[in-house]
Structure formats: structure tokens, C-alpha cells
Design a protein around this motif. Sequence first.
Motif, PDB file in Angstrom:
ATOM      1  N   PHE A 194       0.858  -1.188   0.000  1.00 39.92           N
ATOM      2  CA  PHE A 194       0.000   0.000   0.000  1.00 39.92           C
ATOM      3  C   PHE A 194       0.890   1.233   0.000  1.00 39.92           C
ATOM      4  CE2 PHE A 194      -2.440  -3.309   2.143  1.00 39.92           C
ATOM      5  CZ  PHE A 194      -3.669  -3.223   1.518  1.00 39.92           C
ATOM      6  N   VAL A 195       0.494   2.235  -0.785  1.00 35.86           N
ATOM      7  CA  VAL A 195       1.208   3.512  -0.822  1.00 35.86           C
ATOM      8  C   VAL A 195       0.197   4.604  -0.514  1.00 35.86           C
ATOM      9  CG1 VAL A 195       2.521   5.119  -2.256  1.00 35.86           C
ATOM     10  CG2 VAL A 195       2.897   2.652  -2.485  1.00 35.86           C
ATOM     11  N   ALA A 196       0.569   5.494   0.392  1.00 38.37           N
ATOM     12  CA  ALA A 196      -0.327   6.574   0.812  1.00 38.37           C
ATOM     13  C   ALA A 196      -0.519   7.586  -0.314  1.00 38.37           C
ATOM     14  CB  ALA A 196       0.236   7.261   2.050  1.00 38.37           C
ATOM     15  N   ALA A 197      -1.770   7.752  -0.722  1.00 38.65           N
ATOM     16  CA  ALA A 197      -2.130   8.736  -1.751  1.00 38.65           C
ATOM     17  C   ALA A 197      -2.569  10.033  -1.068  1.00 38.65           C
ATOM     18  CB  ALA A 197      -3.266   8.191  -2.610  1.00 38.65           C
ATOM     19  N   ALA A 198      -2.686  11.084  -1.832  1.00 42.56           N
ATOM     20  CA  ALA A 198      -3.088  12.387  -1.281  1.00 42.56           C
ATOM     21  C   ALA A 198      -4.431  12.288  -0.552  1.00 42.56           C
ATOM     22  CB  ALA A 198      -3.155  13.429  -2.389  1.00 42.56           C
ATOM     23  N   ALA A 199      -5.366  11.518  -1.090  1.00 38.73           N
ATOM     24  CA  ALA A 199      -6.695  11.381  -0.479  1.00 38.73           C
ATOM     25  C   ALA A 199      -6.662  10.616   0.847  1.00 38.73           C
ATOM     26  CB  ALA A 199      -7.642  10.679  -1.449  1.00 38.73           C
ATOM     27  N   ASP A 200      -5.563   9.912   1.138  1.00 43.46           N
ATOM     28  CA  ASP A 200      -5.431   9.140   2.385  1.00 43.46           C
ATOM     29  C   ASP A 200      -4.924   9.981   3.550  1.00 43.46           C
ATOM     30  OD1 ASP A 200      -6.116   6.822   0.934  1.00 43.46           O
ATOM     31  OD2 ASP A 200      -4.018   6.402   0.456  1.00 43.46           O
ATOM     32  N   ILE A 201      -4.478  11.177   3.266  1.00 47.58           N
ATOM     33  CA  ILE A 201      -3.800  12.009   4.265  1.00 47.58           C
ATOM     34  C   ILE A 201      -4.789  12.912   4.980  1.00 47.58           C
ATOM     35  CG2 ILE A 201      -1.951  13.706   4.600  1.00 47.58           C
ATOM     36  CD1 ILE A 201      -1.060  10.862   3.605  1.00 47.58           C
ATOM     37  N   ASP A 202      -4.670  12.963   6.311  1.00 48.27           N
ATOM     38  CA  ASP A 202      -5.572  13.799   7.110  1.00 48.27           C
ATOM     39  C   ASP A 202      -4.948  15.166   7.400  1.00 48.27           C
ATOM     40  OD1 ASP A 202      -3.761  13.440   9.224  1.00 48.27           O
ATOM     41  OD2 ASP A 202      -5.027  11.985  10.273  1.00 48.27           O
ATOM     42  N   GLU A 203      -5.626  15.947   8.217  1.00 48.44           N
ATOM     43  CA  GLU A 203      -5.172  17.312   8.512  1.00 48.44           C
ATOM     44  C   GLU A 203      -3.850  17.358   9.265  1.00 48.44           C
ATOM     45  OE1 GLU A 203      -7.774  17.939  12.596  1.00 48.44           O
ATOM     46  OE2 GLU A 203      -8.522  18.765  10.732  1.00 48.44           O
ATOM     47  N   VAL A 224      -8.289   5.023   6.855  1.00 48.85           N
ATOM     48  CA  VAL A 224      -7.574   4.414   5.730  1.00 48.85           C
ATOM     49  C   VAL A 224      -6.904   3.118   6.174  1.00 48.85           C
ATOM     50  CG1 VAL A 224      -5.689   4.730   4.066  1.00 48.85           C
ATOM     51  CG2 VAL A 224      -7.273   6.614   4.567  1.00 48.85           C
ATOM     52  N   TRP A 225      -6.315   3.130   7.372  1.00 47.11           N
ATOM     53  CA  TRP A 225      -5.714   1.891   7.892  1.00 47.11           C
ATOM     54  C   TRP A 225      -6.777   0.793   7.998  1.00 47.11           C
ATOM     55  CZ3 TRP A 225      -0.677   1.418   7.776  1.00 47.11           C
ATOM     56  CH2 TRP A 225       0.145   2.537   7.929  1.00 47.11           C
ATOM     57  N   VAL A 226      -7.969   1.151   8.444  1.00 46.04           N
ATOM     58  CA  VAL A 226      -9.066   0.166   8.536  1.00 46.04           C
ATOM     59  C   VAL A 226      -9.429  -0.339   7.139  1.00 46.04           C
ATOM     60  CG1 VAL A 226     -11.485  -0.179   9.186  1.00 46.04           C
ATOM     61  CG2 VAL A 226      -9.946   1.067  10.718  1.00 46.04           C
ATOM     62  N   ARG A 227      -9.488   0.551   6.163  1.00 44.76           N
ATOM     63  CA  ARG A 227      -9.775   0.126   4.786  1.00 44.76           C
ATOM     64  C   ARG A 227      -8.699  -0.827   4.283  1.00 44.76           C
ATOM     65  NH1 ARG A 227      -9.335   4.797   1.609  1.00 44.76           N
ATOM     66  NH2 ARG A 227      -7.389   4.070   0.750  1.00 44.76           N
ATOM     67  N   TRP A 228      -7.439  -0.537   4.570  1.00 47.75           N
ATOM     68  CA  TRP A 228      -6.356  -1.415   4.135  1.00 47.75           C
ATOM     69  C   TRP A 228      -6.439  -2.774   4.832  1.00 47.75           C
ATOM     70  CZ3 TRP A 228      -1.705   2.547   4.277  1.00 47.75           C
ATOM     71  CH2 TRP A 228      -1.852   3.439   3.208  1.00 47.75           C
ATOM     72  N   ILE A 229      -6.837  -2.799   6.098  1.00 44.76           N
ATOM     73  CA  ILE A 229      -7.055  -4.068   6.807  1.00 44.76           C
ATOM     74  C   ILE A 229      -8.130  -4.875   6.077  1.00 44.76           C
ATOM     75  CG2 ILE A 229      -7.985  -5.083   8.931  1.00 44.76           C
ATOM     76  CD1 ILE A 229      -6.600  -2.663  10.402  1.00 44.76           C
ATOM     77  N   GLN A 230      -9.214  -4.222   5.719  1.00 40.56           N
ATOM     78  CA  GLN A 230     -10.298  -4.872   4.976  1.00 40.56           C
ATOM     79  C   GLN A 230      -9.790  -5.374   3.619  1.00 40.56           C
ATOM     80  OE1 GLN A 230     -13.739  -4.987   5.872  1.00 40.56           O
ATOM     81  NE2 GLN A 230     -14.450  -5.876   3.959  1.00 40.56           N
ATOM     82  N   LEU A 242       2.508   7.224   8.042  1.00 42.11           N
ATOM     83  CA  LEU A 242       3.023   7.470   6.707  1.00 42.11           C
ATOM     84  C   LEU A 242       2.589   8.838   6.222  1.00 42.11           C
ATOM     85  CD1 LEU A 242       1.990   4.149   4.907  1.00 42.11           C
ATOM     86  CD2 LEU A 242       4.176   4.663   5.985  1.00 42.11           C
ATOM     87  N   ALA A 243       3.444   9.453   5.451  1.00 45.61           N
ATOM     88  CA  ALA A 243       3.101  10.678   4.737  1.00 45.61           C
ATOM     89  C   ALA A 243       2.777  10.294   3.290  1.00 45.61           C
ATOM     90  CB  ALA A 243       4.270  11.655   4.776  1.00 45.61           C
ATOM     91  N   GLU A 244       2.232  11.224   2.543  1.00 47.38           N
ATOM     92  CA  GLU A 244       1.899  10.968   1.146  1.00 47.38           C
ATOM     93  C   GLU A 244       3.109  10.429   0.389  1.00 47.38           C
ATOM     94  OE1 GLU A 244       0.289  13.316  -2.838  1.00 47.38           O
ATOM     95  OE2 GLU A 244       0.260  14.337  -0.894  1.00 47.38           O
ATOM     96  N   GLY A 245       2.886   9.375  -0.395  1.00 52.18           N
ATOM     97  CA  GLY A 245       3.938   8.769  -1.196  1.00 52.18           C
ATOM     98  C   GLY A 245       4.727   7.683  -0.496  1.00 52.18           C
ATOM     99  N   GLU A 246       4.612   7.588   0.829  1.00 55.82           N
ATOM    100  CA  GLU A 246       5.307   6.535   1.559  1.00 55.82           C
ATOM    101  C   GLU A 246       4.486   5.245   1.517  1.00 55.82           C
ATOM    102  OE1 GLU A 246       7.883   9.024   4.839  1.00 55.82           O
ATOM    103  OE2 GLU A 246       5.868   8.370   5.419  1.00 55.82           O
ATOM    104  N   GLY A 247       5.179   4.114   1.627  1.00 56.41           N
ATOM    105  CA  GLY A 247       4.491   2.843   1.500  1.00 56.41           C
ATOM    106  C   GLY A 247       4.742   1.895   2.656  1.00 56.41           C
ATOM    107  N   VAL A 248       3.891   0.868   2.693  1.00 55.09           N
ATOM    108  CA  VAL A 248       4.011  -0.216   3.661  1.00 55.09           C
ATOM    109  C   VAL A 248       3.744  -1.537   2.950  1.00 55.09           C
ATOM    110  CG1 VAL A 248       3.387   1.026   5.780  1.00 55.09           C
ATOM    111  CG2 VAL A 248       1.586   0.049   4.352  1.00 55.09           C
TER     112      VAL A 248
END
Length: 125
Positions: free
Chosen positions: A3-12, A20-26, A60-66
Motif C-alpha cells: 500500500f502507498v499513501a495517496a493524497a486522499a489518504d492524508i488527514d489534517e 484508511v488503515w481500517v480500509r487497508w485491513i479490509q 506514513l506521509a503521502e507517497g510513503e508505503g508499507v
Amino acid sequence: MRFVAAAADIDELGHVNNAVWVRWIQDIATAHWASVAPAAHQAAYAWVVTRHAIDYRGNLAEGEGVTAETWVGVPKGARFDRHVRFTGDDGRVKVEAVTTWALIDRATGRLLRVREDIAAPFLAG
């Protein structure tokens, strides 16, 4: 699964939002079921989450992956625990989770005991 963090995954706060972590778990749980369960089981059964326990150890920040890995425990009645670990590109664990899933009969919508033949492909090896 990667998974790579996209701009839409990033909070304030500038990092991946907890939803987003819950979505990735799913996503990894669903992919695991689809890749291991026989087609007949996929057609007959569905899974629902009854509980999430998530430990946030980093972010993670935008663009970083796991890289995510998952495995399941031994079923107890209609339920079993699924473990998920997300490890960052830096080698550090970012998030660990244990989610409890319950087996549902698609035709009736009722809970079912997880039989040995349903669990076996996930517990092998």
C-alpha cells in the motif's frame, strides 16, 4: 500486499488517516479470502467484522508505503481473529491489528460455525 499513501489518504495532521488503515485491513483480508478459499466457499459464505483492535506505532506521509502481511488464528465457533502487520519501507512496524471476523451464510444471513474444511486452507503451512 503493498500500500502507498495517496493524497486522499492524508488527514489534517499530514499522515494516513485511521479510517484508511481500517480500509487497508479490509483490503488485505478480502484479498486473502479470495486467494485461498475455494470458489464454492466464496459463493456460499461471507465474513463480517465484529471487532477491531489497532495499535498505531508510526505513520506514513503521502507517497510513503508499507507492506502488509496477514494470518489467522484458530476459529472459535463462528469467529476467528485475523492479524495484520504493516511494515514501512524503513523496516519499522507502523500499525498492527487484530480483527475478529464472523462467518455468515450468504443464503440465510445467519452466523455459521467455522468448520474445519473452511478454516484448513488458512491454517496450513
